[in-house]
Design a protein around this motif. Structure first.
Motif, PDB file in Angstrom:
ATOM      1  N   LYS A 177      14.427  29.560  14.623  1.00 35.39           N
ATOM      2  CA  LYS A 177      15.770  30.998  13.981  1.00 35.39           C
ATOM      3  C   LYS A 177      15.208  31.809  14.252  1.00 35.39           C
ATOM      4  O   LYS A 177      13.822  31.963  13.339  1.00 35.39           O
ATOM      5  CB  LYS A 177      15.756  30.192  12.355  1.00 35.39           C
ATOM      6  N   THR A 180      15.604  36.811   9.767  1.00 39.65           N
ATOM      7  CA  THR A 180      17.314  36.789   8.815  1.00 39.65           C
ATOM      8  C   THR A 180      17.361  37.287   7.780  1.00 39.65           C
ATOM      9  O   THR A 180      16.918  36.956   6.509  1.00 39.65           O
ATOM     10  CB  THR A 180      18.362  35.954   9.372  1.00 39.65           C
ATOM     11  N   SER A 181      18.035  38.388   7.794  1.00 42.08           N
ATOM     12  CA  SER A 181      18.513  38.751   6.142  1.00 42.08           C
ATOM     13  C   SER A 181      20.111  37.726   6.013  1.00 42.08           C
ATOM     14  O   SER A 181      20.932  37.401   6.429  1.00 42.08           O
ATOM     15  CB  SER A 181      18.655  40.311   6.362  1.00 42.08           C
ATOM     16  N   TYR A 182      19.861  37.556   4.055  1.00 44.37           N
ATOM     17  CA  TYR A 182      21.203  37.017   3.704  1.00 44.37           C
ATOM     18  C   TYR A 182      21.840  37.758   2.703  1.00 44.37           C
ATOM     19  O   TYR A 182      20.561  38.263   1.520  1.00 44.37           O
ATOM     20  CB  TYR A 182      20.934  35.493   3.139  1.00 44.37           C
ATOM     21  N   GLN A 216      28.795  43.492   8.792  1.00 48.47           N
ATOM     22  CA  GLN A 216      29.095  42.470   9.561  1.00 48.47           C
ATOM     23  C   GLN A 216      27.778  40.894   8.503  1.00 48.47           C
ATOM     24  O   GLN A 216      27.296  41.432   8.734  1.00 48.47           O
ATOM     25  CB  GLN A 216      28.836  42.863  11.092  1.00 48.47           C
ATOM     26  N   HIS A 217      28.766  40.267   8.758  1.00 48.44           N
ATOM     27  CA  HIS A 217      28.393  38.800   8.740  1.00 48.44           C
ATOM     28  C   HIS A 217      28.838  37.224   9.551  1.00 48.44           C
ATOM     29  O   HIS A 217      29.250  38.172   9.989  1.00 48.44           O
ATOM     30  CB  HIS A 217      28.700  38.184   6.865  1.00 48.44           C
ATOM     31  N   GLN A 218      28.363  36.372   9.514  1.00 48.04           N
ATOM     32  CA  GLN A 218      28.074  35.116  10.480  1.00 48.04           C
ATOM     33  C   GLN A 218      29.405  34.778   9.390  1.00 48.04           C
ATOM     34  O   GLN A 218      29.363  33.936   8.482  1.00 48.04           O
ATOM     35  CB  GLN A 218      27.186  34.549  10.677  1.00 48.04           C
ATOM     36  N   ALA A 241      24.886  35.448   6.348  1.00 53.49           N
ATOM     37  CA  ALA A 241      23.797  36.030   7.297  1.00 53.49           C
ATOM     38  C   ALA A 241      24.105  37.462   8.056  1.00 53.49           C
ATOM     39  O   ALA A 241      25.597  37.245   7.803  1.00 53.49           O
ATOM     40  CB  ALA A 241      23.215  35.141   8.183  1.00 53.49           C
ATOM     41  N   ILE A 242      23.675  38.689   7.592  1.00 52.88           N
ATOM     42  CA  ILE A 242      24.186  39.449   7.670  1.00 52.88           C
ATOM     43  C   ILE A 242      23.237  41.015   8.727  1.00 52.88           C
ATOM     44  O   ILE A 242      21.979  39.775   9.055  1.00 52.88           O
ATOM     45  CB  ILE A 242      23.691  40.208   6.175  1.00 52.88           C
ATOM     46  N   SER A 243      23.937  41.283   9.524  1.00 52.88           N
ATOM     47  CA  SER A 243      23.166  41.962  10.828  1.00 52.88           C
ATOM     48  C   SER A 243      22.907  43.369  10.266  1.00 52.88           C
ATOM     49  O   SER A 243      22.257  43.926  11.410  1.00 52.88           O
ATOM     50  CB  SER A 243      24.137  41.540  12.107  1.00 52.88           C
ATOM     51  N   GLN A 244      22.905  43.541   9.233  1.00 54.44           N
ATOM     52  CA  GLN A 244      22.622  45.265   9.126  1.00 54.44           C
ATOM     53  C   GLN A 244      21.747  45.167   7.965  1.00 54.44           C
ATOM     54  O   GLN A 244      21.956  45.119   6.964  1.00 54.44           O
ATOM     55  CB  GLN A 244      23.351  45.736   9.518  1.00 54.44           C
ATOM     56  N   SER A 258      15.351  37.363   3.028  1.00 58.65           N
ATOM     57  CA  SER A 258      14.510  37.538   4.509  1.00 58.65           C
ATOM     58  C   SER A 258      13.937  36.453   4.682  1.00 58.65           C
ATOM     59  O   SER A 258      13.287  35.980   3.739  1.00 58.65           O
ATOM     60  CB  SER A 258      13.638  38.813   4.040  1.00 58.65           C
TER      61      SER A 258
END
Length: 339
Positions: A177, A180-182, A216-218, A241-244, A258
């Motif tokens: 992996k 990634t930020s959560y 945005q999130h998974q 998980a977020i993408s920003q 993180s």
């Protein structure tokens, strides 16, 4: 000719006598049965308490007024509604279309020899006039009711075996992996039997926040598992998980977590959550038998996809178990250059 008339008259009188006899018979029945279900008591209680679940094993239809129409072969139709309940102990459903004592009662107790539940079931009601006439020659109301109700109770037990007891466990292998930020909720401890409802509540709360703030999130709920987790309760932080990059206000009920690049040993459980802790232990055993080494500074992760969270059938619930491992390097080999 007179003989024929006498015969017909006798036949008519016999028919009238039979109808009168049928009408004067007691239509009441009472069926009592004890059976065992191999799941915890609180799980069975919560399942039975929700009348929406009954359609899995018996013919029920929810009515506009909130009652449920229960249809049983050779017994007829009964309108029922919840009457009273004592948490994890007993439940009663009231049958509305009967003037006498008429209800369905459930009593739950822990089986002394296992983690299963003993269920004492009572169905007490009566046959309507049409059903009483149609079934007169097939047995007494008690005999008919016992036979038909036992069919449905067997379906109830089979449902629990299929969807709560049976499960599969598979090893997936190595997973890498990226950092990634959560977005995370505060830590909480939840008992296994209440985990399902809490996971849905956590996911909805996280997704509502991300959607309302255009983040945005998974579509996966990730649990950061605390080492204090036990066989009966899980301590975790629910997250997505977020993408920003985002900034949270002090009054927000969320945290940011993180994770750096990390490798994981991944397995998957498909089935009810009572099998979750044993599956985590089995995953650790498989890891110990492999060439990988556990990263004791990492965090155990559990992943629940959206489809599993939305499915009402426990047998379809998929949980990915991810154990952090140290970077794996191939053993070095020294080439012999001597002549």
């Amino acid at each position: 000719m007179k003989i024929l008339q006498y015969f017909l008259l006798l036949l008519l009188l016999s028919a009238i006598s039979l109808v009168v006899f049928i009408l004067t018979q007691n239509p009441d029945f009472k069926v009592e049965k004890q059976f065992k279900v191999d799941v915890p008591k609180s799980t069975v209680y919560n399942y039975v308490k929700d009348l929406n679940n009954w359609s899995h094993w018996i013919n029920t239809q929810k009515q506009d007024n909130g009652t449920y129409l229960l249809s049983i072969d050779k017994l007829g139709k009964y309108y029922i509604q919840s009457e009273y309940s004592y948490p994890s102990d007993s439940i009663s459903q009231d049958i509305l279309n009967d003037k006498g004592i008429s209800n369905i009662r459930w009593k739950f107790s822990q089986d002394k020899d296992s983690l299963g539940t003993l269920v004492d079931f009572t169905f007490e009601s009566s046959l309507d006039l049409k059903t009483k006439i149609l079934t007169f020659f097939t047995g007494s109301p008690n005999q008919i009711a016992r036979k038909e109700i036992e069919k449905n109770i067997n379906s109830f037990a089979v449902y629990f075996i299929q969807h709560y007891k049976e499960h599969t466990f598979d090893s997936i292998g190595l997973l890498d992996k990226k950092a990634t930020s959560y977005l995370s909720l505060p830590s909480k401890t939840v008992s296994i039997d209440k985990l399902r409802d809490q996971l849905i509540e956590d996911y909805d709360q996280l997704v509502d926040f991300t959607n309302s703030n255009n983040i945005q999130h998974q579509d996966v709920l990730v649990l950061f598992i605390d080492p204090s987790t036990t066989d009966k309760a899980i301590t975790y932080k629910g997250s997505v998980a977020i993408s920003q990059d985002i900034f949270l206000n002090p009054e927000d009920l969320f945290d940011l977590i993180s994770l750096e690049d990390q490798s994981y040993f991944q397995t998957q459980l498909q089935g009810y959550y009572t099998h979750l802790i044993p599956s985590i232990k089995k995953s650790n055993d498989l890891l110990n038998q492999s060439d990988f080494n556990k990263d004791n500074n990492g965090v155990l992760l559990l992943e629940f996809d959206k489809a599993s969270l939305e499915s009402p059938l426990p047998s379809s619930w998929k949980t990915k178990i991810e154990i952090p491992i140290l970077p794996y390097t191939l053993p070095s080999t020294t080439q012999d250059t001597s002549i």
